[in-house]
Structure formats: C-alpha cells, structure tokens
Design a protein around this motif. Structure first.
Motif, PDB file in Angstrom:
ATOM      1  N   LEU A  55       1.152  -1.288   0.094  1.00  0.00           N
ATOM      2  CA  LEU A  55       0.044   0.275   0.063  1.00  0.00           C
ATOM      3  C   LEU A  55       0.904   1.157  -0.199  1.00  0.00           C
ATOM      4  O   LEU A  55       1.580   0.956   0.691  1.00  0.00           O
ATOM      5  N   LYS A  56       0.258   2.398  -0.542  1.00  0.00           N
ATOM      6  CA  LYS A  56       1.106   3.716  -0.647  1.00  0.00           C
ATOM      7  C   LYS A  56       0.176   4.778  -0.123  1.00  0.00           C
ATOM      8  O   LYS A  56      -0.981   4.899   0.132  1.00  0.00           O
ATOM      9  N   GLY A  57       0.801   5.816   0.462  1.00  0.00           N
ATOM     10  CA  GLY A  57       0.195   6.884   0.828  1.00  0.00           C
ATOM     11  C   GLY A  57      -0.391   7.995  -0.280  1.00  0.00           C
ATOM     12  O   GLY A  57       0.182   7.395  -1.345  1.00  0.00           O
ATOM     13  N   ASP A  58      -1.831   8.106  -0.166  1.00  0.00           N
ATOM     14  CA  ASP A  58      -2.391   8.097  -1.370  1.00  0.00           C
ATOM     15  C   ASP A  58      -2.671  10.354  -0.667  1.00  0.00           C
ATOM     16  O   ASP A  58      -1.815  11.140  -0.708  1.00  0.00           O
ATOM     17  N   LEU A  59      -3.822  10.169   0.314  1.00  0.00           N
ATOM     18  CA  LEU A  59      -3.898  11.727   0.915  1.00  0.00           C
ATOM     19  C   LEU A  59      -2.592  11.770   1.905  1.00  0.00           C
ATOM     20  O   LEU A  59      -2.644  12.502   2.752  1.00  0.00           O
ATOM     21  N   ALA A  60      -2.841   9.923   2.596  1.00  0.00           N
ATOM     22  CA  ALA A  60      -1.408  10.059   3.072  1.00  0.00           C
ATOM     23  C   ALA A  60      -0.542  10.576   3.298  1.00  0.00           C
ATOM     24  O   ALA A  60      -0.098   9.451   1.885  1.00  0.00           O
ATOM     25  N   GLU A  61       0.511  11.174   3.651  1.00  0.00           N
ATOM     26  CA  GLU A  61       2.179  11.590   3.212  1.00  0.00           C
ATOM     27  C   GLU A  61       3.126  10.460   4.007  1.00  0.00           C
ATOM     28  O   GLU A  61       3.705   9.347   3.644  1.00  0.00           O
ATOM     29  N   SER A  62       2.698   9.792   5.279  1.00  0.00           N
ATOM     30  CA  SER A  62       3.390   8.339   5.923  1.00  0.00           C
ATOM     31  C   SER A  62       2.008   7.775   6.865  1.00  0.00           C
ATOM     32  O   SER A  62       2.013   8.400   7.622  1.00  0.00           O
ATOM     33  N   PHE A  63       2.961   6.690   7.688  1.00  0.00           N
ATOM     34  CA  PHE A  63       2.240   6.163   8.490  1.00  0.00           C
ATOM     35  C   PHE A  63       3.171   5.515   9.141  1.00  0.00           C
ATOM     36  O   PHE A  63       4.443   4.632   8.525  1.00  0.00           O
ATOM     37  N   GLU A  64       2.672   5.091  11.195  1.00  0.00           N
ATOM     38  CA  GLU A  64       3.684   4.497  11.453  1.00  0.00           C
ATOM     39  C   GLU A  64       2.532   3.769  12.650  1.00  0.00           C
ATOM     40  O   GLU A  64       1.495   4.046  13.160  1.00  0.00           O
ATOM     41  N   ARG A  65       3.047   1.885  12.954  1.00  0.00           N
ATOM     42  CA  ARG A  65       2.232   1.829  13.567  1.00  0.00           C
ATOM     43  C   ARG A  65       2.823   1.314  14.953  1.00  0.00           C
ATOM     44  O   ARG A  65       4.371   1.565  15.027  1.00  0.00           O
ATOM     45  N   SER A  66       2.306   1.547  16.148  1.00  0.00           N
ATOM     46  CA  SER A  66       2.574   1.509  17.430  1.00  0.00           C
ATOM     47  C   SER A  66       3.280  -0.152  17.818  1.00  0.00           C
ATOM     48  O   SER A  66       3.170  -0.434  16.563  1.00  0.00           O
ATOM     49  N   GLU A  67       3.720  -0.054  18.467  1.00  0.00           N
ATOM     50  CA  GLU A  67       4.870  -1.187  18.657  1.00  0.00           C
ATOM     51  C   GLU A  67       3.566  -2.913  19.364  1.00  0.00           C
ATOM     52  O   GLU A  67       4.024  -3.744  18.877  1.00  0.00           O
ATOM     53  N   ASP A  68       2.476  -2.666  20.084  1.00  0.00           N
ATOM     54  CA  ASP A  68       1.719  -3.315  20.727  1.00  0.00           C
ATOM     55  C   ASP A  68       0.549  -3.677  18.703  1.00  0.00           C
ATOM     56  O   ASP A  68      -0.716  -4.176  19.046  1.00  0.00           O
ATOM     57  N   GLY A  69       0.389  -2.184  18.123  1.00  0.00           N
ATOM     58  CA  GLY A  69      -0.003  -2.753  16.956  1.00  0.00           C
ATOM     59  C   GLY A  69      -1.480  -2.289  17.204  1.00  0.00           C
ATOM     60  O   GLY A  69      -2.135  -2.268  15.584  1.00  0.00           O
ATOM     61  N   LYS A  70      -1.719  -1.354  18.043  1.00  0.00           N
ATOM     62  CA  LYS A  70      -3.056  -1.105  17.854  1.00  0.00           C
ATOM     63  C   LYS A  70      -3.599   0.828  17.579  1.00  0.00           C
ATOM     64  O   LYS A  70      -4.897   0.855  17.845  1.00  0.00           O
ATOM     65  N   THR A  71      -2.279   1.236  16.890  1.00  0.00           N
ATOM     66  CA  THR A  71      -2.883   2.295  16.240  1.00  0.00           C
ATOM     67  C   THR A  71      -1.704   2.601  15.915  1.00  0.00           C
ATOM     68  O   THR A  71      -0.804   2.363  15.911  1.00  0.00           O
ATOM     69  N   LYS A  89      -0.074   5.153  13.469  1.00  0.00           N
ATOM     70  CA  LYS A  89      -0.222   6.904  13.239  1.00  0.00           C
ATOM     71  C   LYS A  89       0.344   7.576  12.133  1.00  0.00           C
ATOM     72  O   LYS A  89       0.320   7.100  11.127  1.00  0.00           O
ATOM     73  N   VAL A  90      -1.191   8.641  11.657  1.00  0.00           N
ATOM     74  CA  VAL A  90      -0.750   9.135   9.764  1.00  0.00           C
ATOM     75  C   VAL A  90      -0.855  10.093   9.846  1.00  0.00           C
ATOM     76  O   VAL A  90      -1.158  11.167  10.759  1.00  0.00           O
ATOM     77  N   LYS A  91       0.248  10.173   9.010  1.00  0.00           N
ATOM     78  CA  LYS A  91       1.062  12.518   8.578  1.00  0.00           C
ATOM     79  C   LYS A  91      -0.524  12.477   7.265  1.00  0.00           C
ATOM     80  O   LYS A  91      -0.165  11.677   5.989  1.00  0.00           O
ATOM     81  N   LEU A  92      -1.082  13.544   7.236  1.00  0.00           N
ATOM     82  CA  LEU A  92      -1.203  13.734   5.938  1.00  0.00           C
ATOM     83  C   LEU A  92      -0.736  14.530   4.596  1.00  0.00           C
ATOM     84  O   LEU A  92       0.220  15.954   5.319  1.00  0.00           O
ATOM     85  N   ARG A  93      -0.690  14.749   4.346  1.00  0.00           N
ATOM     86  CA  ARG A  93      -0.131  15.084   3.186  1.00  0.00           C
ATOM     87  C   ARG A  93      -0.783  16.613   2.831  1.00  0.00           C
ATOM     88  O   ARG A  93      -1.638  16.652   2.975  1.00  0.00           O
ATOM     89  N   GLU A  94       0.017  17.555   1.902  1.00  0.00           N
ATOM     90  CA  GLU A  94      -0.578  19.004   1.848  1.00  0.00           C
ATOM     91  C   GLU A  94      -1.724  18.657   0.533  1.00  0.00           C
ATOM     92  O   GLU A  94      -0.583  18.295  -1.037  1.00  0.00           O
ATOM     93  N   ALA A  95      -3.290  19.044   0.829  1.00  0.00           N
ATOM     94  CA  ALA A  95      -4.000  18.722  -0.229  1.00  0.00           C
ATOM     95  C   ALA A  95      -5.229  19.374  -0.031  1.00  0.00           C
ATOM     96  O   ALA A  95      -5.177  20.055   0.703  1.00  0.00           O
ATOM     97  N   LYS A  96      -5.872  20.386  -1.278  1.00  0.00           N
ATOM     98  CA  LYS A  96      -6.810  20.866  -1.519  1.00  0.00           C
ATOM     99  C   LYS A  96      -7.674  20.658  -2.702  1.00  0.00           C
ATOM    100  O   LYS A  96      -7.509  19.980  -3.220  1.00  0.00           O
ATOM    101  N   SER A  97      -9.120  20.959  -1.753  1.00  0.00           N
ATOM    102  CA  SER A  97     -10.036  20.703  -2.277  1.00  0.00           C
ATOM    103  C   SER A  97     -10.290  21.306  -3.321  1.00  0.00           C
ATOM    104  O   SER A  97     -10.031  22.083  -3.943  1.00  0.00           O
ATOM    105  N   ALA A  98     -11.405  20.911  -4.794  1.00  0.00           N
ATOM    106  CA  ALA A  98     -11.832  22.024  -5.712  1.00  0.00           C
ATOM    107  C   ALA A  98     -11.819  23.109  -5.308  1.00  0.00           C
ATOM    108  O   ALA A  98     -12.723  24.113  -5.939  1.00  0.00           O
ATOM    109  N   ALA A  99     -12.858  23.469  -4.579  1.00  0.00           N
ATOM    110  CA  ALA A  99     -13.544  24.521  -2.904  1.00  0.00           C
ATOM    111  C   ALA A  99     -12.395  25.378  -2.555  1.00  0.00           C
ATOM    112  O   ALA A  99     -12.208  26.539  -2.626  1.00  0.00           O
ATOM    113  N   GLY A 100     -11.000  24.567  -2.482  1.00  0.00           N
ATOM    114  CA  GLY A 100      -9.807  25.438  -1.967  1.00  0.00           C
ATOM    115  C   GLY A 100      -9.675  25.215  -0.790  1.00  0.00           C
ATOM    116  O   GLY A 100      -9.069  26.268   0.138  1.00  0.00           O
TER     117      GLY A 100
END
Length: 536
Positions: A89-105, A107-118
């Motif tokens: 899998l690769k990020g689309d709106l997500a820029e990066s992600f990281e799983r916690s050690e226990d696998g229950k979380t 963590k996602v960072k979003l890339r910079e993006a705008k809707s058509a409405a701005g």
C-alpha cells in the motif's frame, strides 16, 4: 434502454480516447482529452453513504480522495497479473504512517492537499468522514471497520491539522487496507458543513449532488444528472500525479449491446459490464483493447447448512465432486475466466496443497451420497441475472444436468433483480443459491472471513467450523509472508473437508477500452483509474 442516438449525440460533443470511428472537427479536443465511460446506469446519489452497486463503485473509485491506495506501479504489468497485497500500500492523501509497537494504533501524517473549493485537507476532515460513515450506519465500511480490521468504536483521534491516529481494539493486517475501498473517500467537511441543517446534520442532501473530495476530479451541480450522466473535470488544486485525460464523462446505457456499439464506433472510450460474447467479438476489433487481469472475484454455489440434508459434510462434498467446473467455464465464458481449482482463489498466488483442491468425480459423489443415506434429493436453486450475471441461467442448467447424474434433482427458481437475490441470501431463506463473491478488499483474510466465518454478519447460511474460525482469525493478524501463507493453506484444507461456499468459477477482470492510452493501474478491486492514463 436509453436511445443510442441520444447517447451518441452526447458522446460526440467530446472526443473518445484512441480515436477511430467518430467524426471530429478541427476545434474538437485532442484525442484523450475526454474519456467517455459507458456504464449500466448512474447512481441517483454521489454520497458514499448511498451505495447503489457497480455505478457507485465505478464513480467512487475514480473520485479518489482515499487515504491509501494499492501500489500497483511496482508490480508486473501494474498489477494485472499479480494482485497487490496489504503490504503493498502507498499513501494517497496520507504522506506517511507508522504503527505502534502493540499494533493497536496507526499514526498517520497527511500530505498537503486542497479540495476544488480551495479548502485545505485536515485531520478533522478525516474524523468527520469516518464519524459520518459510523453514524449513518453505512454497511460495507462498518463491516470493514468492525469485523475485518477491528477498529475501535471511536477510531479517529485528531492530533493536529496534519496528524491523526487510527485506534484499534486489536492489531490487524487489514488496518489501513480497508481504506482503499471507495466509500472511505475523504470528504471536504468545511464545504459540506455550509449546507447542513438540524434535520440533515451530515449534509446528505448536498453530498448526494456534490462529490466534495480532495481527489483529482471536480464537477459543477449541473454536471450531474441523477441516474443519467456525470461529467468530471480536473480539480485545479490537485497536485498528485496524473495522466493526460482532461475530463471523464459517465453515461448510463442500460443495454449491453448498445454500450458495445458505442465503444466499437468510437463514441465511447470504455464500456462496462458487457456480456462475454460481446467481449469476444470486440477482441477482433483492431481499435479495441480487451484486457483480462487477475481477480479474486468468484462465483460460488451456496448450500444452506441449516438444511438437515444439505448441512451434512458428505452431501456437500458429493455435490462439489459432481460438478465439472471446466465444462461450465468452457460452455459459458467464450475463453474468459477460469474454473475454480481450490477452496482459496488462485489469484492469491499460493501453491495450494491437493487437500484444498477441487476434483470432478461423479462416481465418488454417488458413494458419498449413499454413505450419507441419500438415494435421491430434490433441491431448489435460486439464481438471478443480476448476480452473478446474465450467465446465471446457463450455469444453472449445466448444474442441473450434472447433479442429475448423481441423483440430485434441481429445480431452478429465477429472481429478476439484485434486490431479490440479495434479500433471499441475507434472510437465509433458500436451499441452494448461485451467488457472487467480489471482495471489497482483495486479500485472503477478507475472502476467507467474509462468508465462511461463523463470526461474519454475511454468513447467513448457517455454516460453522470452530477450527476454521480460529485459523481465519490468525490470518487476519498476520502480515503477508510464509507464516500467513501456511495459515491460508490450512484454511483451504479445512474448507475442503468441511465445505462452506462451494466455488465454481474464478472470474477475471475484463476491460474493453479504446486503444491509444497507457499507464493502466490494475488495483485488486478491478477498477479503472482514468486519471492515471497517458497517451502513447
């Protein structure tokens, strides 16, 4: 049927990819500027909460705006011959992600993006979108969140504008893969909230007519004619990679022959949902590319395990043995699709043990029936041309003939609509039923769990195998690799020994498209991604 003349008139106002057949003046857009997509019909709503089958699916995937996507560009033929797995899998709106050690979380960072409405994409858009799906009790997304990936009841925790966390009750190999499904597309909550009311707190009236996403496309209100037509134009604020198509025009044409005609004459760039005879004929057209790609979609025979006779393992094994799958595929599909060879789809690329494979042996079927105390058996088989498709009657007649040779008398009952066949299945009110298994996320865990796990809401036919349930659970928490493959093979053996769904046909994804475009991305959901296409 929508008249072909009207469709052709609409299509001739734009240029079809690949040229050929349609007259174009010097002022028309260059070939490839507009992609005309002829489909069975259009949905009456663009809201991801209002899923209306394939039309919603086709448009939804094209709108994009997903957190993650399948990394098909790294695979052979961009995923046509090999299905991408949940580690690809690769990020689309997500820029990066990281799983916690226990696998229950996650963590996602979003890339910079705008809707058509701005409006700028933020974590609040993600939370609002997911909360909306939960509060509106949208079927498939909630099944994916609750039963497949085991997300928490309140799964999205906002950290700041560009960072959020996905919270799970238990770790899952499917944790982010489920977000590739089109109904998870992230909505522009800033714009939608301008149109909410006390009676409509989730903006359903507005979203039904406005895509409101951060993906590659946008449209004006007048570009969507409910149930009939939709024109998508480039989102001027979209900064992701894209191809050469400037516009996509979805047109609804209910008759398959008319869709094929529009494609063959150049008045459509793509025709969805054709009959196999039409695909075979289009293969002879030098202007048409008929693509066939791997798919995890399968056609099963469903036997009600709550039936006192059909619930016996030996009876179910006997019925499976009595079916000549190859002769069915040879007779029905004009060189497309494959007979199901095993309880787990070959599309997942596993070297399955013989104990998980199907065989055709009518004599052995008779012996098993005799051992089960069954000398003759009358069953009613429900079928529908809506699901699995127009070939349902042909398959049913062949099954009737084959099972008749081992003393099983089959009465065929046809239900016209998808609603009818789905109601019969979901109510569990049948002896036998011909169905379709199209996994929303093409992964062995999802395919195993969806219908054959006793814990699944879609197991309506009373099948229970505690050992299989345990193995499936382990598959769901194990990442792709040798350990997971061993578990999947074990599940396949258990399904052969204690049959759940009895698979008949492994379907391919078949696309009929005008030549002249490249860079197809063959995601395991089988959808076209027009925004990636390039000329050449």
């Amino acid at each position: 049927m929508r008249p072909v003349a009207l469709v052709a008139a609409v299509a001739l106002t734009v240029s079809a990819c690949g040229g050929g057949g349609a007259a174009q003046d010097d002022n028309a857009p260059k070939a490839g500027a507009t992609f005309t997509y002829a489909m069975t019909g259009l949905p009456t709503s663009l809201d991801p909460a209002d899923y209306q089958g394939d039309p919603s699916r086709n448009i939804g995937f094209e709108l994009g705006s997903s957190l993650f996507r399948w990394g098909t560009e790294d695979l052979d033929q961009q995923g046509c011959t090999t299905l991408a797995n949940v580690n690809q899998l690769k990020g689309d709106l997500a820029e990066s992600f990281e799983r916690s050690e226990d696998g229950k979380t996650v963590k996602v960072k979003l890339r910079e993006a705008k809707s058509a409405a701005g409006n700028t994409l933020t974590s609040n858009d993600v939370k609002w979108t997911i909360d909306r799906l939960i509060q509106l009790k949208v079927g498939t997304p909630n099944t994916l969140m609750q039963d497949v990936a085991d997300w928490a009841a309140d799964p999205i925790k906002v950290v700041d504008d560009r960072n959020f966390e996905i919270l799970m009750d238990n770790p899952s190999a499917m944790d982010i893969a489920i977000t590739t499904w089109a109904q998870f597309r992230i909505l522009d909550s800033t714009e939608i909230k301008k149109h909410v009311t006390a009676e409509d707190p989730w903006g359903k009236a507005y979203v039904s007519k406005n895509a409101s996403t951060f993906g590659p496309w946008t449209h004006q209100a007048e570009d969507f004619v409910s149930g009939d037509r939709l024109t998508l134009s480039k989102n001027p604020n979209y900064t992701g990679e894209r191809g050469d198509v400037e516009k996509v025009v979805f047109i609804g044409v209910s008759d398959a022959a008319s869709r094929a005609q529009l494609l063959s004459t150049g008045n459509a760039s793509y025709a969805a949902g054709l009959q196999y005879e039409q695909y075979a004929q289009l293969r002879d057209n030098p202007e048409i590319d008929v693509q066939t790609c791997s798919s995890a979609d399968r056609i099963p025979l469903v036997l009600n395990a709550k039936d006192p006779v059909l619930g016996k393992d030996d009876v179910r094994k006997a019925i499976s043995l009595a079916i000549d799958r190859k002769s069915i595929v040879d007779a029905v599909y004009r060189g497309f699709n494959q007979p199901s060879e095993a309880t787990v789809s070959n599309a997942y690329g596993l070297d399955l043990p013989n104990a998980a494979k199907y065989e055709y042996n009518a004599d052995e079927a008779k012996k098993l029936l005799a051992a089960a105390g069954v000398s003759s058996l009358d069953i009613t088989l429900h079928i529908s041309p809506a699901r699995p498709g127009p070939e349902a009657e042909q398959i049913a007649i062949l099954l009737q003939n084959q099972l008749g040779k081992v003393g099983i008398n089959v009465k065929i009952q046809t239900l016209a609509s998808a609603t009818e066949i789905n109601t019969v299945f979901h109510d569990g009110n049948f002896q036998a039923l011909l169905y379709l298994e199209p996994p929303a996320v093409a992964d062995p865990y999802y395919s195993l769990f969806l219908y054959n796990s006793s814990k699944s809401k879609l197991n309506t036919f009373g099948y229970v195998n505690a050992e299989l349930d345990e193995v499936i659970t382990k598959v769901g928490t194990t990442s792709p690799g040798s350990e997971r493959d061993t578990l999947v093979k074990k599940a396949g053996e258990l399904l052969a020994d204690h049959p759940g769904f009895i698979y008949l046909v492994d379907r391919q994804f078949v696309h009929a498209v005008r030549k002249g475009l490249t860079n197809y991305q063959h995601a395991p959901n089988g959808e076209m991604f027009v925004y990636t296409l390039k000329q050449g």
